[in-house]
Each structure stands twice: as structure tokens, then as C-alpha cells.
Write an enzyme that holds these catalytic residues in place. Structure first.
Site, PDB file in Angstrom:
ATOM      1  N   GLN A  40     -15.534  -7.297 -18.167  1.00 45.56           N
ATOM      2  CA  GLN A  40     -14.193  -7.338 -17.647  1.00 45.56           C
ATOM      3  C   GLN A  40     -14.360  -8.829 -16.598  1.00 45.56           C
ATOM      4  O   GLN A  40     -15.247  -9.093 -15.873  1.00 45.56           O
ATOM      5  CB  GLN A  40     -13.729  -6.233 -16.568  1.00 45.56           C
ATOM      6  CG  GLN A  40     -13.629  -5.155 -17.256  1.00 45.56           C
ATOM      7  CD  GLN A  40     -12.085  -5.412 -18.118  1.00 45.56           C
ATOM      8  OE1 GLN A  40     -11.311  -6.171 -17.923  1.00 45.56           O
ATOM      9  NE2 GLN A  40     -12.095  -4.500 -19.309  1.00 45.56           N
ATOM     10  N   ASP A  79     -10.933   1.600 -25.568  1.00 49.87           N
ATOM     11  CA  ASP A  79     -10.457   0.259 -25.130  1.00 49.87           C
ATOM     12  C   ASP A  79     -10.562  -0.979 -26.240  1.00 49.87           C
ATOM     13  O   ASP A  79     -11.464  -1.804 -26.178  1.00 49.87           O
ATOM     14  CB  ASP A  79     -11.578  -0.029 -24.021  1.00 49.87           C
ATOM     15  CG  ASP A  79     -11.244  -1.354 -22.984  1.00 49.87           C
ATOM     16  OD1 ASP A  79     -10.287  -1.836 -23.259  1.00 49.87           O
ATOM     17  OD2 ASP A  79     -12.189  -1.819 -22.283  1.00 49.87           O
ATOM     18  N   GLU A 100     -19.615   0.899 -30.821  1.00 48.84           N
ATOM     19  CA  GLU A 100     -19.343  -0.521 -30.684  1.00 48.84           C
ATOM     20  C   GLU A 100     -19.748  -1.351 -31.944  1.00 48.84           C
ATOM     21  O   GLU A 100     -20.952  -0.932 -32.564  1.00 48.84           O
ATOM     22  CB  GLU A 100     -20.019  -1.063 -29.603  1.00 48.84           C
ATOM     23  CG  GLU A 100     -20.106  -2.416 -29.252  1.00 48.84           C
ATOM     24  CD  GLU A 100     -18.759  -3.119 -29.194  1.00 48.84           C
ATOM     25  OE1 GLU A 100     -18.803  -4.285 -29.834  1.00 48.84           O
ATOM     26  OE2 GLU A 100     -17.943  -2.736 -28.586  1.00 48.84           O
ATOM     27  N   CYS A 107      -5.196  -4.039 -23.101  1.00 48.31           N
ATOM     28  CA  CYS A 107      -4.911  -5.461 -22.310  1.00 48.31           C
ATOM     29  C   CYS A 107      -3.815  -6.109 -22.974  1.00 48.31           C
ATOM     30  O   CYS A 107      -3.465  -7.104 -22.473  1.00 48.31           O
ATOM     31  CB  CYS A 107      -6.031  -6.379 -22.408  1.00 48.31           C
ATOM     32  SG  CYS A 107      -6.701  -6.635 -24.099  1.00 48.31           S
ATOM     33  N   TYR A 120     -14.871   1.440 -29.162  1.00 49.78           N
ATOM     34  CA  TYR A 120     -15.007   0.001 -28.664  1.00 49.78           C
ATOM     35  C   TYR A 120     -15.667  -0.146 -27.237  1.00 49.78           C
ATOM     36  O   TYR A 120     -15.251  -0.915 -26.319  1.00 49.78           O
ATOM     37  CB  TYR A 120     -13.604  -0.675 -28.456  1.00 49.78           C
ATOM     38  CG  TYR A 120     -12.591  -0.262 -29.563  1.00 49.78           C
ATOM     39  CD1 TYR A 120     -12.691  -1.082 -30.884  1.00 49.78           C
ATOM     40  CD2 TYR A 120     -11.634   0.668 -29.486  1.00 49.78           C
ATOM     41  CE1 TYR A 120     -11.550  -0.748 -31.706  1.00 49.78           C
ATOM     42  CE2 TYR A 120     -10.777   1.064 -30.434  1.00 49.78           C
ATOM     43  CZ  TYR A 120     -10.781   0.156 -31.614  1.00 49.78           C
ATOM     44  OH  TYR A 120     -10.050   0.615 -32.724  1.00 49.78           O
TER      45      TYR A 120
END
Length: 423
Positions: A244, A353, A300, A380, A276
Site C-alpha cells: 500500500q 483484494d 497470489e 481500489c 490476491y
């Protein structure tokens, strides 16, 4: 008139509302025009920059004729209205708007997206991150990537282009990143220059990236390991790995994901998933909330991130990290899970995410078929989130709660955390 397109080069426009993507809406002879560097309620002189689409054009504001009361002097002189549109630095497209009103515009985009794509009415508010109001939304970026042109000059790209713009400062960057940024140096032959300030140190590091050689990929670059700290916990990751960007985001999202999970639906023995998962930040949030015996699998696609996640999640007996594309992994669960596996999956909490493009139709369909008890969706992009909520609805999942955060001040971006539960 433009001789090649019969399009007026400069036009006067009345700006009516905000659109997704950091632009605003006007109309010209019945056609929608998306206009940058303005805001609703303004009358501007704008330059048409794209007129090839039948349904809409694009324009850049050249002069403000009637200003909104929410307009302020741009926080970054390199992006100011006084600079020719072709030379304005990109990356702070809301910097001319008062900070509180930026959040109101982001709220409007999120609410409109939910209504249009999911049929959901929402009064969600966009919350500030800790410390941002005191800093006027500045000094939050812990990572900045500068591009390099053919002459070796470094800087951001011009807005909506791939032309490097030399700049004298980086007001959105933390003090450590801003002071370390080599803005007055040249890096001929390099592809980019990254400035990274991990939370475990007081200084920033500079990473000069060379162009990827033919026949290789970015994934094969050798990367140094850095450490990020969230509360009392440390996370290792590659210096170029995903983390982040906002200095407070990792801690904030950890706390918000923990509080969003419906404890009544959580089963630590279920086949809980972190999709993710990156280097394990949100899997760790679940583990810290529900204890060391919590079972959770982090999925991932980056093998390097998965390696780090295995280390970062070693405190939890039931945690594991798998390198796989999320869509392929879920297809495998749908096709191969036994009855006992399906029972554990139906009791599961899934945290996801996804990238800005969202989870998408295939992942949504697979999750709905596996029927987990709850989904904590970190997003996002408001349109992608709303689209996926709309996809989940006919498959048996409804939006239970939603929070939104301004983790990217002076840009149009927004972070949201949604809880979806089975009907």
C-alpha cells in the site's frame, strides 16, 4: 475549427458533474465532453484533445472563466492551470480542489457506480486517513516511480500521456521520499527510478531500473528485500513488490478488514481464503483477529510474493501460501473439492483484494458456486467494485456493509471495503 477534424480547438463549457477517472462532464452540441482540471459548477475555456469517438470527446481546461468556490491553488505547481495542458505533471488530478470537496466528489462517484451497476442505493461517506487533514492531504506517498526519457531526464509523465515532465518537487511524497528523489539528476539508459521509504526505516532508497532485456520478464528481475512494519508485526517483500502506497494504509486496512468480518459467521476451522493475497497483509489481519490456529490460505500469482507470504504468515499453524492465478485456483476448487472440502468452504470467510480491474465475472461465478459464508472485498476502483457487487447479487450475495477511504488525496482514487453475505 481544426482543419483535419472540423472540431473546435478551444470551446467554452459548463461543467455539470464528476465522472469516474478524474475528469468532469460537460456537453457540447449534445455530445458528452470529459474535461480535466475543472470541477462541477465551473465555466471554462477548454481545448479539445480527442474527438475520434462518436459518443464523447475529451478536453483539457485552459482557462477558468467562472470558478467554483471549491477551487484552490493547485497543491503542485507543476500541475497548475497556469501550465500548458501538454506540460502538466500527472498524478495529482484533484489537487486544484479543496480537500473536503474532493472526498464529496469521490463519494458521488462511488454512490453513482453502486446505483448504476449494482442497483444499490448508498449513503456511504469517504473517510480520511489518519494524519491527512493535518497535512492538508500532502506527504503521504511512501513510493514514487519516476520515468526516464531518452535524454535521461526523470519525472512523472504528463497527464494522460507518456511524456516525461521534469519537476522540482513531489508534494504528495513523504518527507523521506521527497528529500531523496534525484529530480535534478540524469539516468540515461534507465527505464525508471523508484524512490521507496519502508516503514521500518527512517530513510528512503533509490532503485534504478534498467529496461527489461528481450526474452526476459519483469518477474525475473533480482530484487532486494525490504521490511514493512504494521503495528508490532513485520512483513518482508521485494523492494518492487506490491505494498500500500499511503503511509497509513496498511495499518488502516488491517483494522478495517478485522472490523468488517462478521464474527458470528467466522469459523477459524473453515477453508478461509485470502485471494490476491500479495505478501500476506490481510491474511495476517485475519490471523491476528481470530488466533494462531486460524486456517487461511493466501493465493497470489507472484511466486516471489508467495515466498514472502509464507515467511510472513509463519506464526499461524493453519496458514499457507499458494502461487496461482486466482481464477485458475477457484476453478480447481469448484472442479475437485470433495463433499468435506465443500462443507469447509461453505463455512469460509473469503478476503479478496483484486487489482484495479476487479475480480470479474469468472471469479465471481466460482466464488458463488463455492458458497462461502461471507466475502470481504477490498477495492481500489469504485466501478469495478460496483460491477462485481452487481454480478454477485443474482448469485445469492448481498452487500451488507461498506466503508470508503481517501487513501489517495489529491487524486481521483478511492479505497473501499465491502462485506457481502449469502442471502
Amino acid at each position: 475549427m481544426n482543419a483535419q477534424t472540423n472540431t473546435p480547438a478551444d470551446v467554452e463549457l459548463e461543467i455539470t458533474n464528476v465522472a469516474h477517472g478524474g475528469v468532469f462532464v460537460a456537453r457540447l452540441e449534445g455530445r458528452v465532453v470529459f474535461v480535466a482540471d475543472t470541477l462541477p459548477g465551473e465555466r471554462v475555456r477548454a481545448r479539445i484533445t480527442e474527438s475520434s469517438k462518436k459518443s464523447f470527446w475529451r478536453a483539457e481546461t485552459v482557462e477558468v472563466l467562472d470558478a467554483s468556490p471549491h477551487r484552490q491553488s493547485h497543491v503542485w505547481a507543476s500541475s497548475s492551470i497556469d501550465v500548458d495542458p501538454a506540460d502538466r505533471a500527472g498524478g495529482a488530478e484533484f489537487g486544484h480542489i479543496e480537500l473536503g470537496h474532493q472526498r464529496e466528489l469521490k463519494r458521488q462517484v462511488l454512490a453513482d457506480s453502486l446505483q448504476r451497476f449494482a442497483g444499490v442505493e448508498s449513503d456511504v461517506q469517504v473517510e480520511s486517513a489518519p494524519g491527512d487533514d493535518e497535512r492538508e492531504g500532502l506527504a503521504w506517498r511512501t513510493r514514487v516511480s519516476l520515468h526516464v526519457d531518452a535524454d535521461g531526464n526523470v519525472g512523472p509523465y504528463a497527464a494522460r500521456s507518456h511524456r516525461v515532465i521534469p519537476v522540482g518537487d513531489l508534494p504528495l511524497a513523504t518527507d523521506a521520499v521527497a528529500s531523496a528523489a534525484p529530480l535534478d539528476q540524469q539516468f540515461k539508459g534507465a527505464e525508471s527510478v523508484d524512490i521507496i521509504a519502508p516503514s521500518s526505516t527512517d530513510s528512503a532508497r533509490i532503485v534504478v531500473r534498467e529496461p527489461v532485456k528481450k526474452g526476459t520478464s519483469v518477474a525475473h528481475r533480482r530484487e532486494q528485500t525490504i521490511v514493512e512494519r504494521v503495528g508490532d508485526r513485520e512483513f518482508s517483500l521485494d523492494e518492487g513488490g506490491f505494498w500500500q502506497v499511503h503511509r497509513s494504509a496498511a495499518q488502516l486496512l488491517t483494522e478495517v478488514v478485522q472490523s468488517t468480518v462478521d464474527e458470528a459467521l467466522f469459523d477459524p476451522r473453515a477453508a478461509n481464503l485470502d485471494l490476491y493475497g500479495g505478501v500476506g497483509l490481510l491474511a495476517a489481519a485475519i490471523g491476528d483477529k481470530f488466533g494462531s490456529t486460524t486456517r487461511i490460505t493466501s493465493v497470489e500469482s507472484s511466486a516471489r510474493a508467495t515466498d514472502h507470504a509464507s515467511e510472513n504468515l509463519s506464526d499461524w499453524i493453519g496458514a499457507q501460501s499458494i502461487t496461482a492465478r486466482v481464477d485458475a485456483y477457484l476453478r480447481g476448487l469448484v472442479a475437485n473439492s470433495s463433499a468435506a472440502d465443500r462443507s469447509r468452504l461453505e463455512a469460509a470467510t473469503v478476503v479478496l483484494d483484486p487489482p484495479r480491474s476487479g475480480a470479474g465475472k469468472e471469479v465471481v461465478a466460482s466464488l458463488a458456486e463455492l458458497r462461502p459464508a461471507q466475502l470481504v472485498y477490498v477495492a481500489c476502483d469504485p466501478v469495478a467494485l460496483a460491477r462485481d457487487i452487481g454480478l454477485f447479487a443474482p448469485l445469492g450475495y448481498s452487500l451488507t456493509s461498506l466503508r470508503a477511504f481517501d487513501l489517495f488525496p489529491h487524486t481521483h482514487h478511492i479505497e473501499s471495503v465491502a462485506l457481502l453475505t449469502r442471502d
